[in-house]
Design an enzyme around this catalytic site. Sequence first.
Site, PDB file in Angstrom:
ATOM      1  N   ASN A  11      32.186  46.757  42.186  1.00 12.04           N
ATOM      2  CA  ASN A  11      30.770  46.487  42.445  1.00 12.04           C
ATOM      3  C   ASN A  11      30.463  46.949  43.868  1.00 12.04           C
ATOM      4  OD1 ASN A  11      28.260  45.388  42.906  1.00 12.04           O
ATOM      5  ND2 ASN A  11      28.926  43.231  42.780  1.00 12.04           N
ATOM      6  N   LYS A  13      27.701  47.044  45.375  1.00 11.81           N
ATOM      7  CA  LYS A  13      26.601  46.278  45.991  1.00 11.81           C
ATOM      8  C   LYS A  13      25.611  47.245  46.667  1.00 11.81           C
ATOM      9  CE  LYS A  13      29.602  42.313  46.157  1.00 11.81           C
ATOM     10  NZ  LYS A  13      29.961  41.036  46.764  1.00 11.81           N
ATOM     11  N   GLY A 234      34.077  44.285  48.067  1.00 15.58           N
ATOM     12  CA  GLY A 234      34.412  45.012  49.297  1.00 15.58           C
ATOM     13  C   GLY A 234      35.528  46.036  49.127  1.00 15.58           C
TER      14      GLY A 234
HETATM   15  P1  PGA Z   1      34.472  40.675  47.028  1.00 15.17           P
HETATM   16  O1  PGA Z   1      33.218  40.616  46.025  1.00 15.17           O
HETATM   17  O2  PGA Z   1      35.569  41.410  46.296  1.00 15.17           O
HETATM   18  O3  PGA Z   1      33.960  41.458  48.214  1.00 15.17           O
HETATM   19  O4  PGA Z   1      34.841  39.290  47.361  1.00 15.17           O
HETATM   20  C1  PGA Z   1      33.391  40.380  44.657  1.00 15.17           C
HETATM   21  C2  PGA Z   1      32.076  40.464  43.945  1.00 15.17           C
HETATM   22  O5  PGA Z   1      31.048  40.087  44.505  1.00 15.17           O
HETATM   23  O6  PGA Z   1      32.027  40.902  42.779  1.00 15.17           O
END
Ligand code: PGA
Length: 258
Positions: A11, A13, A234
Amino acid sequence: MPARRPFVFGNWKMNGLGSDALALAAALKAEGRPAEGTLAVFPPFTQIAVVAQHLEGSGILVGAQDCHEAAKGAYTGSISAGMVADAGATAVLLGHSERRHGLGETDSQVRAKAEAALAAGLDTLVICIGETEAEYLDKATLQVLDRQIEGSIPAGIDVERLVVAYEPVWAIGTGRTPTIEEIGQVHAHLRQKLVAHLDGDGSTVPIQYGGSVKGSNAGSILAVPDVDGALVGGASLDPAEFTKIFTAGGGRFAASGS
Ligand code: PGA
């Protein structure tokens, strides 16, 4: 979804511009075609078309991070499921905690979005669930997850198109994760709950863990029974780290170009 574990989805984002997305896609493609397991990336809306074109034939799926529940209409700034499919996405993330908790998205909205995604013909729906830190400390995790499953996942859904991502809100982007034992307990519960909710059909639905997954913890998390993959935030922006997570879970690439 075809039963090809691990299911490792990135993801992205709200990060990067078109050139960054292309560079990331090119680096992933250079690893070769996933021969074992399923890889997917979820770029921002504006990068879906370029990433989907670049990854065509690579075996890496491309999805959107959300879609609107309506097929069309006066919803300024929104994007429908049909539009993301038209841009080249075959998957969609629904009910991510940054939308549930950041934007007030409710279970019934997530369910309506899932219905819209099914109607638009998207192949893969990743429905995200997870408890907040207060709920975790209150030992309300399983109750919260049950409520989210009942409210967010259409009971009659074609299970072949469903992936469930368990992401404790307090583990997202924080570097903190539940213990391996806790992840095991929650996933065992989710398996039972999905079987009950989906009239016995939930036994093959992939269940991902998400929240601070990285190369160094992926092996132990992905070895937990009923953890069928990872939803990665991330660390998915770093192609080397992302592929490390995939291979740590038993994912393999065919030789590049084959
Ligand atoms: P993260 O995010 O790996 O940065 O903790 C996971 C997500 O939001 O799907």
